[in-house]
Design a protein around this motif. Structure first.
Motif, PDB file in Angstrom:
ATOM      1  N   ALA A  89       0.935  -0.924   0.344  1.00 50.31           N
ATOM      2  CA  ALA A  89       0.119   0.171  -0.376  1.00 50.31           C
ATOM      3  C   ALA A  89       0.950   1.503  -0.191  1.00 50.31           C
ATOM      4  O   ALA A  89       0.569   2.330  -0.491  1.00 50.31           O
ATOM      5  CB  ALA A  89      -1.363  -0.044   0.911  1.00 50.31           C
ATOM      6  N   MET A  90       2.253   1.211   0.404  1.00 58.98           N
ATOM      7  CA  MET A  90       2.779   2.336   1.317  1.00 58.98           C
ATOM      8  C   MET A  90       3.353   2.456  -0.817  1.00 58.98           C
ATOM      9  O   MET A  90       3.701   3.879  -1.214  1.00 58.98           O
ATOM     10  CB  MET A  90       3.541   2.521   2.294  1.00 58.98           C
ATOM     11  N   LEU A  91       3.857   1.007  -1.451  1.00 62.22           N
ATOM     12  CA  LEU A  91       4.626   1.912  -2.818  1.00 62.22           C
ATOM     13  C   LEU A  91       3.471   2.188  -3.317  1.00 62.22           C
ATOM     14  O   LEU A  91       3.756   3.002  -4.550  1.00 62.22           O
ATOM     15  CB  LEU A  91       5.052   0.580  -2.610  1.00 62.22           C
ATOM     16  N   ALA A  92       2.293   1.508  -3.552  1.00 63.79           N
ATOM     17  CA  ALA A  92       1.785   2.023  -4.509  1.00 63.79           C
ATOM     18  C   ALA A  92       0.745   3.200  -4.353  1.00 63.79           C
ATOM     19  O   ALA A  92       0.839   4.693  -4.987  1.00 63.79           O
ATOM     20  CB  ALA A  92      -0.199   1.153  -3.882  1.00 63.79           C
ATOM     21  N   SER A  93       1.030   3.737  -2.683  1.00 60.23           N
ATOM     22  CA  SER A  93       1.037   5.488  -2.619  1.00 60.23           C
ATOM     23  C   SER A  93       1.758   6.051  -3.312  1.00 60.23           C
ATOM     24  O   SER A  93       0.923   7.156  -3.783  1.00 60.23           O
ATOM     25  CB  SER A  93       0.645   5.173  -0.953  1.00 60.23           C
ATOM     26  N   ALA A  94       3.250   5.705  -2.971  1.00 61.86           N
ATOM     27  CA  ALA A  94       4.073   6.881  -3.161  1.00 61.86           C
ATOM     28  C   ALA A  94       4.517   7.020  -4.484  1.00 61.86           C
ATOM     29  O   ALA A  94       4.603   7.641  -5.585  1.00 61.86           O
ATOM     30  CB  ALA A  94       5.239   6.219  -2.734  1.00 61.86           C
ATOM     31  N   LYS A  95       3.812   5.809  -4.854  1.00 61.81           N
ATOM     32  CA  LYS A  95       3.822   5.846  -7.047  1.00 61.81           C
ATOM     33  C   LYS A  95       2.936   6.159  -7.308  1.00 61.81           C
ATOM     34  O   LYS A  95       3.171   6.935  -8.067  1.00 61.81           O
ATOM     35  CB  LYS A  95       3.381   4.009  -7.581  1.00 61.81           C
ATOM     36  N   THR A  96       1.417   5.994  -6.787  1.00 62.05           N
ATOM     37  CA  THR A  96       0.247   7.080  -7.664  1.00 62.05           C
ATOM     38  C   THR A  96       0.108   8.703  -7.193  1.00 62.05           C
ATOM     39  O   THR A  96      -0.732   8.720  -7.646  1.00 62.05           O
ATOM     40  CB  THR A  96      -0.770   5.487  -8.001  1.00 62.05           C
ATOM     41  N   LYS A  97       0.795   7.947  -6.239  1.00 60.51           N
ATOM     42  CA  LYS A  97       0.114   9.791  -5.310  1.00 60.51           C
ATOM     43  C   LYS A  97      -1.673   9.195  -5.134  1.00 60.51           C
ATOM     44  O   LYS A  97      -2.296  10.182  -5.149  1.00 60.51           O
ATOM     45  CB  LYS A  97       1.001  10.548  -5.806  1.00 60.51           C
TER      46      LYS A  97
END
Length: 137
Positions: free
Chosen positions: A33-41
């Motif tokens: 979830a953190m990776l997806a949040s950082a990547k997609t904002k």
């Protein structure tokens, strides 16, 4: 209750495996979830990623499928949050002439993946942060 288990463990050991498996499963879903949040904002995608990781694979397991795919589904991260069924089921894998259970694979693979996702998440977040400070407001 657990007499057909592949593992010869006590109730305390089983409890600890369940607790550690649930913790590692949640930690892995949160790392994604953190990776997806950082990547997609996007907060929406960050919320959907753990749900997809935890809830979609059991739905795929309902339909009959190829044994190789069934073996793959047996070591997906959703198994960590339902590790009791993995402990009491007969999930055995063979690699290089050595047999191992799914619990060993799950409890080694996903902590390593969590640790591997941390630098990637940090670098993506840092790159996005540098771009936001570099652009005029």
């Amino acid at each position: 209750m657990g007499w057909e288990s592949f593992y010869n463990i006590t109730f305390l050991q089983e409890y600890l495996l369940i607790a550690v498996g649930g913790y590692v499963g949640c930690l892995f879903a949160d790392s994604l979830a953190m990776l997806a949040s950082a990547k997609t904002k996007s907060a929406v995608i960050a919320v959907l990623v753990p749900c997809a990781v935890i809830f979609i694979p059991p739905l795929l397991n309902i339909t009959p499928m190829v044994p190789a795919v069934e073996k793959l589904i047996g070591i997906l991260p959703h198994q960590l949050v339902q590790i009791y069924s993995v402990i009491n089921g007969l999930y055995i894998y063979q690699a290089a002439g050595r047999y191992t259970g799914a619990v060993e694979i799950l409890l080694v693979l996903y902590p390593v993946l969590c640790i591997a996702l941390l630098p990637a998440t940090y670098m993506i977040f840092r790159r996005g942060e540098e771009k936001s400070f570099a652009s005029p407001r």
